[in-house]
Design an enzyme around this catalytic site. Sequence first.
Site, PDB file in Angstrom:
ATOM      1  N   ASN A  39     -25.963  52.570  57.191  1.00  0.00           N
ATOM      2  CA  ASN A  39     -26.599  53.842  56.803  1.00  0.00           C
ATOM      3  C   ASN A  39     -25.712  54.731  55.930  1.00  0.00           C
ATOM      4  OD1 ASN A  39     -24.882  54.746  58.786  1.00  0.00           O
ATOM      5  ND2 ASN A  39     -26.470  55.610  60.107  1.00  0.00           N
TER       6      ASN A  39
ATOM      7  N   TYR B 145     -15.228  57.261  66.936  1.00  0.00           N
ATOM      8  CA  TYR B 145     -16.511  56.951  67.584  1.00  0.00           C
ATOM      9  C   TYR B 145     -16.383  56.818  69.108  1.00  0.00           C
ATOM     10  CZ  TYR B 145     -18.988  56.246  63.132  1.00  0.00           C
ATOM     11  OH  TYR B 145     -19.602  56.431  61.910  1.00  0.00           O
TER      12      TYR B 145
ATOM     13  N   LYS C  59     -19.381  55.765  53.968  1.00  0.00           N
ATOM     14  CA  LYS C  59     -18.957  54.563  54.686  1.00  0.00           C
ATOM     15  C   LYS C  59     -18.721  53.400  53.705  1.00  0.00           C
ATOM     16  CE  LYS C  59     -21.451  55.902  58.902  1.00  0.00           C
ATOM     17  NZ  LYS C  59     -22.522  55.519  59.849  1.00  0.00           N
TER      18      LYS C  59
HETATM   19  N1  UDP Z   1     -25.438  52.847  64.906  1.00  0.00           N
HETATM   20  C1  UDP Z   1     -25.806  51.523  64.931  1.00  0.00           C
HETATM   21  N2  UDP Z   1     -26.846  51.165  65.750  1.00  0.00           N
HETATM   22  C2  UDP Z   1     -27.516  52.056  66.513  1.00  0.00           C
HETATM   23  C3  UDP Z   1     -27.138  53.400  66.475  1.00  0.00           C
HETATM   24  C4  UDP Z   1     -26.074  53.764  65.653  1.00  0.00           C
HETATM   25  O1  UDP Z   1     -25.237  50.698  64.248  1.00  0.00           O
HETATM   26  O2  UDP Z   1     -28.467  51.667  67.221  1.00  0.00           O
HETATM   27  C5  UDP Z   1     -24.321  53.247  64.029  1.00  0.00           C
HETATM   28  C6  UDP Z   1     -24.791  53.956  62.766  1.00  0.00           C
HETATM   29  O3  UDP Z   1     -23.916  53.560  61.701  1.00  0.00           O
HETATM   30  C7  UDP Z   1     -24.573  55.418  63.108  1.00  0.00           C
HETATM   31  C8  UDP Z   1     -23.283  55.320  63.941  1.00  0.00           C
HETATM   32  O4  UDP Z   1     -23.485  54.147  64.726  1.00  0.00           O
HETATM   33  O5  UDP Z   1     -24.436  56.215  61.960  1.00  0.00           O
HETATM   34  C9  UDP Z   1     -23.013  56.475  64.860  1.00  0.00           C
HETATM   35  O6  UDP Z   1     -24.131  56.687  65.680  1.00  0.00           O
HETATM   36  P1  UDP Z   1     -24.647  58.159  65.971  1.00  0.00           P
HETATM   37  O7  UDP Z   1     -25.670  58.075  67.051  1.00  0.00           O
HETATM   38  O8  UDP Z   1     -23.505  59.077  66.184  1.00  0.00           O
HETATM   39  O9  UDP Z   1     -25.435  58.516  64.617  1.00  0.00           O
HETATM   40  P2  UDP Z   1     -25.045  59.508  63.421  1.00  0.00           P
HETATM   41  O10 UDP Z   1     -24.358  60.684  64.034  1.00  0.00           O
HETATM   42  O11 UDP Z   1     -24.164  58.745  62.474  1.00  0.00           O
HETATM   43  O12 UDP Z   1     -26.346  59.870  62.787  1.00  0.00           O
END
Ligand code: UDP
Length: 151
Positions: free
Chosen positions: A114, A51, A11
């Site tokens: 992250n 997303y 990212k």
């Molecule tokens: N995210 C965020 N706040 C939250 C949860 C998710 O900003 O409370 C962001 C974070 O960058 C995450 C992305 O949204 O990686 C996508 O969320 P997902 O639940 O799909 O997590 P991932 O698959 O990336 O672990």
Amino acid sequence: MAEERTFIAIKPDGVQRGLIGDIIKRFEQKGFKLVGMKFTQASEELLKEHYIDLKARPFYEGLCKYMHSGPVCAMVWEGLNVVKTGRVMLGETNPADSKPGTIRGDFCIQVGRNICHGSDSVDSANKEIALWFKPEELVSWKSCAGSWIYE
Ligand code: UDP
Ligand code: MG
């Protein structure tokens, strides 16, 4: 099975912090095979689609803005169980819950910064790969280390 593919992206925060090499290194040294890579600033349209499942979540707009704020390194990695293992290598969504030794556990602190993305299922991997890459941008090749990685 060894042909399973996943979509991994570094990212904008990972790019800005100079972590591209560290993240690629972990997938390379594990034994997974790189079959596609592009360094690009993704359009808002692409990110909103990427997303789309999170559209109703309060962080959706901010997430798309953050992902659009700079270049990302988008990749496709191939190997046995690479989707699931890739997620393990990334760590938990929230870096605070990620164990040391994982990418998020070692390199970042907050959920909204992250540094990396990884597909969460074979089905979403296939969708994400098709969204980010044209078929001709993916390279099928045979690694000379293959028989030393797989028995
Ligand atoms: N995210 C965020 N706040 C939250 C949860 C998710 O900003 O409370 C962001 C974070 O960058 C995450 C992305 O949204 O990686 C996508 O969320 P997902 O639940 O799909 O997590 P991932 O698959 O990336 O672990
Ligand atoms: Mg996800």
